[in-house]
Design a protein around this motif. Structure first.
Motif, mmCIF file in Angstrom:
data_model
loop_
_atom_site.group_PDB
_atom_site.id
_atom_site.type_symbol
_atom_site.label_atom_id
_atom_site.label_comp_id
_atom_site.label_asym_id
_atom_site.label_seq_id
_atom_site.Cartn_x
_atom_site.Cartn_y
_atom_site.Cartn_z
ATOM 1 N N MET A 172 14.416 8.281 8.303
ATOM 2 C CA MET A 172 13.909 7.329 9.280
ATOM 3 C C MET A 172 14.895 6.159 9.438
ATOM 4 S SD MET A 172 10.963 8.396 10.388
ATOM 5 C CE MET A 172 10.292 6.903 11.105
ATOM 6 N N LYS A 173 15.049 5.675 10.673
ATOM 7 C CA LYS A 173 15.797 4.443 10.908
ATOM 8 C C LYS A 173 14.932 3.267 10.425
ATOM 9 C CE LYS A 173 18.125 6.427 14.970
ATOM 10 N NZ LYS A 173 17.527 7.804 14.789
ATOM 11 N N LEU B 187 6.540 10.311 4.831
ATOM 12 C CA LEU B 187 7.266 9.201 5.477
ATOM 13 C C LEU B 187 8.040 8.389 4.444
ATOM 14 C CD1 LEU B 187 7.526 8.231 8.466
ATOM 15 C CD2 LEU B 187 5.830 10.027 8.087
ATOM 16 N N GLU B 188 7.461 8.135 3.284
ATOM 17 C CA GLU B 188 8.203 7.394 2.247
ATOM 18 C C GLU B 188 9.395 8.223 1.776
ATOM 19 O OE1 GLU B 188 6.393 5.470 -1.023
ATOM 20 O OE2 GLU B 188 5.013 4.268 0.189
ATOM 21 N N ALA C 190 11.106 10.083 3.526
ATOM 22 C CA ALA C 190 12.121 10.039 4.598
ATOM 23 C C ALA C 190 12.656 8.619 4.797
ATOM 24 C CB ALA C 190 11.518 10.566 5.906
ATOM 25 N N GLY C 191 12.299 7.702 3.894
ATOM 26 C CA GLY C 191 12.814 6.324 3.999
ATOM 27 C C GLY C 191 11.983 5.446 4.905
ATOM 28 N N GLY C 192 10.794 5.939 5.285
ATOM 29 C CA GLY C 192 9.867 5.127 6.079
ATOM 30 C C GLY C 192 8.858 4.458 5.174
ATOM 31 N N ALA C 193 7.720 4.043 5.757
ATOM 32 C CA ALA C 193 6.684 3.339 4.974
ATOM 33 C C ALA C 193 5.326 3.645 5.580
ATOM 34 C CB ALA C 193 6.949 1.836 4.998
ATOM 35 N N ALA C 194 4.285 3.408 4.782
ATOM 36 C CA ALA C 194 2.910 3.582 5.268
ATOM 37 C C ALA C 194 2.012 2.634 4.491
ATOM 38 C CB ALA C 194 2.435 5.023 5.082
ATOM 39 N N THR C 195 1.299 1.773 5.204
ATOM 40 C CA THR C 195 0.381 0.838 4.529
ATOM 41 C C THR C 195 -0.958 0.837 5.245
ATOM 42 O OG1 THR C 195 0.771 -1.123 5.908
ATOM 43 C CG2 THR C 195 2.357 -0.704 4.119
ATOM 44 N N ASN C 196 -1.917 0.132 4.607
ATOM 45 C CA ASN C 196 -3.212 -0.086 5.272
ATOM 46 C C ASN C 196 -3.201 -1.455 5.954
ATOM 47 O OD1 ASN C 196 -3.347 -1.885 3.180
ATOM 48 N ND2 ASN C 196 -5.254 -1.079 2.312
ATOM 49 N N GLY C 197 -2.005 -2.017 6.038
ATOM 50 C CA GLY C 197 -1.817 -3.353 6.609
ATOM 51 C C GLY C 197 -1.549 -4.364 5.522
ATOM 52 N N GLU C 198 -1.919 -3.963 4.271
ATOM 53 C CA GLU C 198 -1.690 -4.871 3.126
ATOM 54 C C GLU C 198 -0.858 -4.180 2.035
ATOM 55 O OE1 GLU C 198 -6.196 -6.469 3.706
ATOM 56 O OE2 GLU C 198 -5.442 -6.497 1.644
ATOM 57 N N ILE C 199 -1.338 -3.000 1.572
ATOM 58 C CA ILE C 199 -0.634 -2.328 0.463
ATOM 59 C C ILE C 199 -0.244 -0.913 0.882
ATOM 60 C CG2 ILE C 199 -1.890 -3.665 -1.289
ATOM 61 C CD1 ILE C 199 -3.526 -1.065 -1.860
#
Ligand code: AHG
Ligand code: MN
Ligand code: MN
Ligand code: MN
Length: 314
Positions: A186-187, A267-268, A270-279
């Motif tokens: 991921m960029k 996603l993580e 692939a260098g991306g991220a995923a949150t619930n808006g906080e963690i």
């Protein structure tokens, strides 16, 4: 990069690739069993009854005949794989125990047919799978040993990771999955956004975040199918999918075990991220099989910016 002298990546099939990655035999077998099950799900999607099943799932949602059929296909395959001890499904009321002996076994949480309500309008749908070592399915997603999805679109593709990067396989004319992308990355930020849910039910912070994305030139891309919407972001290497808390639905819609943990793992990786808006999604301690939570997933800078809008620092 390929250990198959004289073979191009398009000729490396899934099982051979997994073995080349020195993945344990049981995990290779499990991933390949899911891949085989997908071929029967394809048949169900293409020819199965489009009506309702007359039953409901553990969320109390009405099930379609295709939900029930694809769930049976997945469960039977996993149950007889010889390497699975517990099974949880978006379409089953409770955990299905295959064996009480977790030695060398995996537990699997899956959504057998995500987007099933899109089949009758011929949009892309998918199967989502999360894999845990041992018998405990209510662990944080960070404890998963693997995740995968199969996307039933114009082409059928399979995307997996076991913690050593993200790989894509595409089904060929012989219905074999052959390697088509490796180490997907991921960029840091992107120009696509997928805003799930009714916009009129967005709170002020999420509405401001959407305006921020549009002002920076992001284009709205949303099919209503989680698997194709995530796949687009992964394969382009850019974008952000969100299904936020809505007025009346503080936890949004998407399911932690069956949809969010597997996609967050990928996603993580692939260098991306995923949150619930906080963690991070992967750090959430599941409180139950049916847990839902808001989600922001995609480019890490875009996900981080969502958090700033939500916590008022932006
Ligand atoms: P499922 O078909 O497994 O119940 O999940 C559908 C989900 C997911 O695919 C998608 O992101 C979301 O529903 C779309 O919801 P809205 O129609 O509310 O946008
Ligand atoms: Mn789903
Ligand atoms: Mn589903
Ligand atoms: Mn459903």
């Amino acid at each position: 990069m390929f250990s198959q002298p004289g073979k191009t990546k398009f000729q490396v099939d899934l099982r051979q690739h997994l073995r080349d990655q020195n993945i344990s035999g049981n995990l290779v077998h499990l991933i390949c069993e899911v891949a085989e099950a997908s071929k029967y799900v394809i048949n169900a999607v293409r020819t199965g009854d489009l009506g309702v099943a007359g039953t409901s799932n553990l969320y109390g949602e009405e099930q379609l005949a295709l939900d029930v059929l694809s769930d049976r296909i997945m469960r039977k395959r996993l149950q007889h794989s010889g390497v699975v001890c517990n099974i949880a499904s978006e379409e089953m009321e409770e955990i299905f125990q295959v064996t009480s002996n977790p030695q060398g076994m995996f537990s699997v949480a899956y959504d057998p047919l995500d987007g099933s309500s899109l089949v009758d309008v011929n949009l892309a749908v998918g199967t989502i799978v999360g894999i845990y070592q041992g018998q405990d399915l209510l662990q944080p997603g960070r404890k998963m040993v693997g995740a995968m999805y199969i996307l039933y679109g114009p082409r059928v593709s399979l995307v997996y990771s076991v913690g050593k990067g993200v790989y894509e396989f595409t089904m060929n004319q012989l219905m074999e999955y052959t390697l088509t992308r490796e180490q997907i990355q991921m960029k840091p930020c992107g120009d696509i956004y997928s805003p799930g849910g009714l916009r009129k039910k967005y709170n002020e912070s999420n509405e401001r975040f959407i305006r921020y994305l549009e002002e920076k030139g992001s284009k709205l891309r949303y099919s209503g199918g989680f698997v194709p919407d995530i796949n687009q972001i992964l394969m382009k290497g850019k974008g952000l999918f969100m299904y936020p808390a809505l007025d009346g639905s503080p936890n949004g819609k998407l399911r932690l075990l069956f949809e969010l943990n597997p996609m967050a793992f990928l996603l993580e990786q692939a260098g991306g991220a995923a949150t619930n808006g906080e963690i991070p999604i992967l750090d959430i301690e599941p409180e139950g099989l049916d847990q839902r939570c808001p989600v922001y997933i995609g480019c890490r800078e875009d996900v981080s910016k969502a958090g700033e809008f939500l916590n008022g620092t932006c």
